[in-house]
Design an enzyme around this catalytic site. Sequence first.
Site, short mmCIF file in Angstrom:
data_model
loop_
_atom_site.label_atom_id
_atom_site.label_comp_id
_atom_site.label_asym_id
_atom_site.label_seq_id
_atom_site.Cartn_x
_atom_site.Cartn_y
_atom_site.Cartn_z
N ARG A 65 11.10 4.00 3.35
CA ARG A 65 10.77 3.00 4.39
C ARG A 65 12.03 2.25 4.73
NH1 ARG A 65 5.73 -1.09 4.57
NH2 ARG A 65 4.80 0.90 5.13
N LYS A 70 25.48 -3.45 -1.03
CA LYS A 70 26.96 -3.39 -1.12
C LYS A 70 27.54 -2.61 0.05
CE LYS A 70 26.23 -2.78 -6.04
NZ LYS A 70 26.28 -1.70 -7.04
N ARG A 79 0.81 -1.23 0.00
CA ARG A 79 0.00 0.00 0.00
C ARG A 79 0.84 1.27 0.00
NH1 ARG A 79 -2.71 -3.80 1.62
NH2 ARG A 79 -0.76 -4.29 2.63
N THR A 80 1.80 1.37 0.89
CA THR A 80 2.48 2.66 1.06
C THR A 80 3.25 3.02 -0.20
OG1 THR A 80 2.67 2.09 3.39
CG2 THR A 80 3.93 3.98 2.64
N HIS A 88 4.87 5.86 11.50
CA HIS A 88 4.36 5.69 10.12
C HIS A 88 3.41 6.86 9.85
CE1 HIS A 88 3.17 3.99 6.42
NE2 HIS A 88 2.90 2.75 6.79
N1 CP Z 1 -0.29 0.00 5.77
C1 CP Z 1 0.91 -0.28 5.26
O1 CP Z 1 1.92 0.32 5.62
O2 CP Z 1 0.90 -1.27 4.32
P1 CP Z 1 2.17 -1.74 3.50
O3 CP Z 1 3.14 -2.39 4.47
O4 CP Z 1 1.64 -2.71 2.48
O5 CP Z 1 2.79 -0.53 2.87
#
Ligand code: CP
Length: 305
Positions: A101, A80, A51-52, A129
């Site tokens: 991320r 590396k 999703r993100t 998040h």
């Molecule tokens: N909600 C969320 O962060 O989903 P993903 O890990 O799929 O990005």
Amino acid sequence: MKHLISPLDLSLQELDHILSLGQNILQHPEQYAHVCDGKKLATLFYEPSTRTRLSFEAAMLNLGGSVLGFSSADSSSASKGESVADTIRVISSYADICAMRHPKEGAPTVAAMHSEIPVINAGDGGHNHPTQTLTDLLTIKTLTGRLDHMTIGMCGDLKFGRTVHSLINAMVRYPGVRFILISPDELRIPDYLRQEVLIDGNIDFIETNELEKYMPELDILYMTRVQRERFFNEEDYIRLKDSFILDAQKMQYAKKDMYVLHPLPRVNEIATEVDKDPRAVYFKQAKFGVYVRMALIMTLLGLDK
Ligand code: CP
């Protein structure tokens, strides 16, 4: 230049602006189709995501911009030994904004310190998040018309769940918000959150392992997955993973206008039979994530005026 590392990086005024812009984009997406013409978003994902990452990419494409990036550390020069600091220095000359991320808490902060472009934390370890929080807030505000005076149940892995930590930090800024924190004893919220945010902030909260008992009081039920990837010990994960399973029978205890949110992915914690209940809004929530990320990208690039 502004980065988004924690939900608290945004003032309440800035938060309201992003949510209002997100709601306007939701209603009139065509008006925003060329706002980011010629701009590039880099998605630097050192940890898996559906999703993100894809909603960030959809957001930039919807705005007329382009995207580039990597979806795992293995497919980047991190494999590396390249540091986050060096990576962001380079990416700063390839893109106008980036979403990162990383499994290590604080990695997006390090990136922001060395970046010449806005850095958005797309999830760092068990820490924060913030764009999931923006998604959650847009969902709650759009569906209920408010962010204040509500009882929010949070259920599942409250220890490692970065979406939970970010949402608590954001929601305590609104008056009359009360939390029912439902988890196994081992997966309760971290001490700093309990003491510094809830107790010191004089916020009304209860910690419990009883979901059914508190269901009738909830305006929002925020379900979360027990995250296998955060456990050191597979036996603990197996013992705790099915502690709470929301099903149609438990939904009978809930208010008629309660909403069930979940950041997704789901494993077992919501039975699929709940999906057809109109109060189950987690797929709608994932869709709202695109609009709020469009609003965020526009705001951080100064294209929201
Ligand atoms: N909600 C969320 O962060 O989903 P993903 O890990 O799929 O990005």
